[in-house]
Design an enzyme around this catalytic site. Structure first.
Site, short mmCIF file in Angstrom:
data_model
loop_
_atom_site.label_atom_id
_atom_site.label_comp_id
_atom_site.label_asym_id
_atom_site.label_seq_id
_atom_site.Cartn_x
_atom_site.Cartn_y
_atom_site.Cartn_z
N ASP A 133 43.58 36.61 36.00
CA ASP A 133 42.78 36.54 34.76
C ASP A 133 43.56 35.89 33.62
O ASP A 133 43.16 35.97 32.46
CB ASP A 133 42.28 37.93 34.36
N GLU B 272 46.16 41.61 28.98
CA GLU B 272 44.89 41.28 29.60
C GLU B 272 44.01 40.48 28.63
O GLU B 272 44.29 40.46 27.42
CB GLU B 272 44.17 42.59 29.99
#
Ligand code: PGA
Length: 277
Positions: free
Chosen positions: A136, A143
């Site tokens: 990702d 994140e």
């Protein structure tokens, strides 16, 4: 951003280890930022080889790791401290006092994270930070959505990251959902950054990081703002890059830089000789 494309994951590890070793040779009290995960393993194997066969000296090196799972003791086989000890530290002559891995067992999280940041500053800042990249686009455990100015803190991992990490845990319920991680801001304070990636599974993340817009949706894209980042990828991880031809063109032409500078030095010396009569 410099992009180096090599054929195999093994070569990715070798090129990264060469860059790290060159830095350590130039500055014996090198401050090295380290990463965990499957990608850096080949880099560590190569650094260990350089220590054992070439005498690469870690005695004055200080290390800071990017992250650690919350709740895992250092002795847990999946803790990042354990990983680092097994794959690098126990094989080289590093002084254990110079090793810093965030603790996964902390009571005062904010206090710990602030102290970790201060320790990096007290060491003089990180000379080179080695990074992997998540599918990702995360760097460390930043994140998507993490502030590009973030500092060391506690993060909740995405479902995708938890699934990726599950492959090394026997019991899926044991896979940690939280981690203590350096922030994007902490990472990009390093004087030099080397990001490594292997395989087609990382191709989209590498495209987003290198050629996409700078966005908190792919925290690795913040490296576009860093003055000295080298991205080393194998053919698989490079497979979605659209400016591949240009990166190869740079590689082929860079070989000439040395010749051009050499020629200039020789010319200059000839002129000086003339001046001296
Ligand atoms: P990997 O992890 O090297 O195991 O693919 C990289 C990361 O998540 O940063």
């Amino acid at each position: 951003m410099e992009v180096i494309i090599v054929k195999t994951g093994e070569q990715v590890g070798k090129v990264a280890a060469d860059i790290i070793a060159t830095g350590m040779l130039r500055k014996p009290d090198f401050v090295l930022g380290l990463a965990t995960g499957s990608t850096p393993l080949k880099t560590y194997t190569e650094l260990v080889r350089k220590h054992k066969e070439g005498g690469l000296d870690f005695s004055k090196t200080t290390t800071f790791n990017l992250d650690e799972y919350l709740g895992l003791p250092m002795t847990h086989p999946q803790s990042y401290y354990y990983f680092m000890w097994e794959n690098l530290f126990k094989h080289v002559n590093i002084n254990p006092e110079n090793i810093h891995v965030p603790s996964g067992q902390i009571l005062d999280c904010e206090g710990f994270c602030e102290a970790y940041e201060n320790e990096i500053v007290d060491a003089g800042g990180i000379d080179l930070q080695l990074l992997g990249i998540g599918r990702d686009g995360h760097i460390a455990f930043n994140e998507p959505g993490s502030s590009l100015y973030s500092r060391t803190r506690l993060k909740t991992l995405t479902k995708e990251t938890v699934e990726d990490n599950a492959r090394v845990f026997d019991d899926p319920d044991e896979v940690p959902r939280f981690a203590v991680t350096m922030g994007v801001g902490t990472v990009i304070d390093a004087r030099r950054i080397v990001l490594i990636a292997n395989g087609t599974g990382k191709a989209q993340a590498i495209f987003d990081a290198v050629e996409g817009p700078v966005s908190s949706q792919c925290t690795a894209s913040a490296l576009q703002l860093h003055p000295k980042t080298t991205v080393i990828v194998d053919e698989g991880a490079a497979s979605k890059l659209e400016r591949r031809e240009y990166y190869d063109w740079i590689r082929d032409n860079k070989r000439q830089i040395h010749d051009i500078i050499e020629k200039q030095i020789r010319k200059r010396l000839r002129l000086e000789h003339k001046d001296w009569g």
